[in-house]
Scaffold this motif. Structure first.
Motif, mmCIF file in Angstrom:
data_model
loop_
_atom_site.group_PDB
_atom_site.id
_atom_site.type_symbol
_atom_site.label_atom_id
_atom_site.label_comp_id
_atom_site.label_asym_id
_atom_site.label_seq_id
_atom_site.Cartn_x
_atom_site.Cartn_y
_atom_site.Cartn_z
ATOM 1 N N GLU A 40 0.831 -1.195 0.000
ATOM 2 C CA GLU A 40 0.000 0.000 0.000
ATOM 3 C C GLU A 40 0.868 1.249 0.000
ATOM 4 O O GLU A 40 1.897 1.293 0.664
ATOM 5 N N PRO A 41 0.451 2.270 -0.734
ATOM 6 C CA PRO A 41 1.222 3.512 -0.699
ATOM 7 C C PRO A 41 1.183 4.127 0.695
ATOM 8 O O PRO A 41 0.197 4.017 1.404
ATOM 9 N N LYS A 42 2.274 4.735 1.072
ATOM 10 C CA LYS A 42 2.352 5.386 2.379
ATOM 11 C C LYS A 42 1.715 6.767 2.285
ATOM 12 O O LYS A 42 1.736 7.399 1.243
ATOM 13 N N ASN A 43 1.145 7.215 3.397
ATOM 14 C CA ASN A 43 0.562 8.557 3.452
ATOM 15 C C ASN A 43 1.472 9.450 4.283
ATOM 16 O O ASN A 43 1.617 9.247 5.479
ATOM 17 N N PHE A 44 2.086 10.406 3.626
ATOM 18 C CA PHE A 44 2.990 11.332 4.292
ATOM 19 C C PHE A 44 2.403 12.730 4.238
ATOM 20 O O PHE A 44 1.800 13.125 3.246
ATOM 21 N N LYS A 45 2.612 13.493 5.315
ATOM 22 C CA LYS A 45 2.156 14.879 5.346
ATOM 23 C C LYS A 45 3.256 15.837 4.913
ATOM 24 O O LYS A 45 2.971 16.908 4.384
ATOM 25 N N THR A 46 4.513 15.443 5.151
ATOM 26 C CA THR A 46 5.649 16.307 4.801
ATOM 27 C C THR A 46 6.762 15.449 4.200
ATOM 28 O O THR A 46 6.799 14.226 4.395
ATOM 29 N N TYR A 128 5.902 8.720 -10.699
ATOM 30 C CA TYR A 128 6.010 8.088 -9.388
ATOM 31 C C TYR A 128 6.149 9.093 -8.245
ATOM 32 O O TYR A 128 6.631 8.772 -7.179
ATOM 33 N N SER A 129 5.698 10.312 -8.455
ATOM 34 C CA SER A 129 5.841 11.353 -7.442
ATOM 35 C C SER A 129 5.055 11.006 -6.176
ATOM 36 O O SER A 129 3.994 10.387 -6.240
ATOM 37 N N ILE A 130 5.581 11.420 -5.042
ATOM 38 C CA ILE A 130 4.879 11.235 -3.772
ATOM 39 C C ILE A 130 3.917 12.401 -3.594
ATOM 40 O O ILE A 130 4.325 13.557 -3.677
ATOM 41 N N ASN A 131 2.670 12.073 -3.373
ATOM 42 C CA ASN A 131 1.656 13.099 -3.107
ATOM 43 C C ASN A 131 1.456 13.206 -1.603
ATOM 44 O O ASN A 131 1.081 12.243 -0.956
ATOM 45 N N LEU A 132 1.732 14.367 -1.069
ATOM 46 C CA LEU A 132 1.559 14.582 0.372
ATOM 47 C C LEU A 132 0.077 14.695 0.704
ATOM 48 O O LEU A 132 -0.703 15.242 -0.067
ATOM 49 N N LYS A 133 -0.303 14.202 1.866
ATOM 50 C CA LYS A 133 -1.710 14.246 2.306
ATOM 51 C C LYS A 133 -1.933 15.408 3.237
ATOM 52 O O LYS A 133 -1.164 15.784 4.016
#
Length: 133
Positions: A40-46, A128-133
């Motif tokens: 599962e993709p990780k959810n990062f805020k920063t 493949y960019s990380i989208n911050l939540k």
């Protein structure tokens, strides 16, 4: 007496079977939980959380690539928990850029690309960019 012994053995076999069912269920639960956690993709805020995650966790694959032949890409690191997809960190002119769920094949091809910058633009940028939540 013989009948009692047979009953006892049947009862013991049933208890062993139930115990074995519980153990197998626990193993399956743990395996599924770990598998979901990895895929599962990780959810990062920063991006600081991304950096902390990459520093603090164990990875099956943790590799760096030689980027000395690139003027633009100054560092490259790949970390994967499952050996199939992972996090790619690229240093570009003093800044770090993070990419998530990058297939191992992309990383392998990137490592041996003649031009890391051209490879990045064609196969990695915007995919493949990380989208911050």
């Amino acid at each position: 007496m013989k009948h009692r012994t047979e009953k006892y053995l049947v009862k013991m076999n049933l208890m062993n079977f139930k115990f074995l069912q519980i153990i197998i269920s626990c193993i399956i639960f743990i395996f599924i939980s770990c598998k979901q956690n990895i895929s599962e993709p990780k959810n990062f805020k920063t991006f600081g959380e991304v950096e902390l995650f990459l520093r603090k966790n164990q990875f099956l694959i943790d590799e760096s690539a030689d980027t000395s032949n690139s003027d633009w890409i100054t560092s490259a690191n790949f970390k994967s928990q499952d050996g199939k997809k992972g996090f790619l960190t690229l240093g570009m002119r003093g800044k770090k850029y993070y990419f998530d769920r990058v297939p191992l094949k992309i990383w392998e091809d990137f490592k041996f690309a003649k031009s890391k910058g051209k490879f990045y633009h064609k196969y990695i940028k915007g995919k493949y960019s990380i989208n911050l939540k």
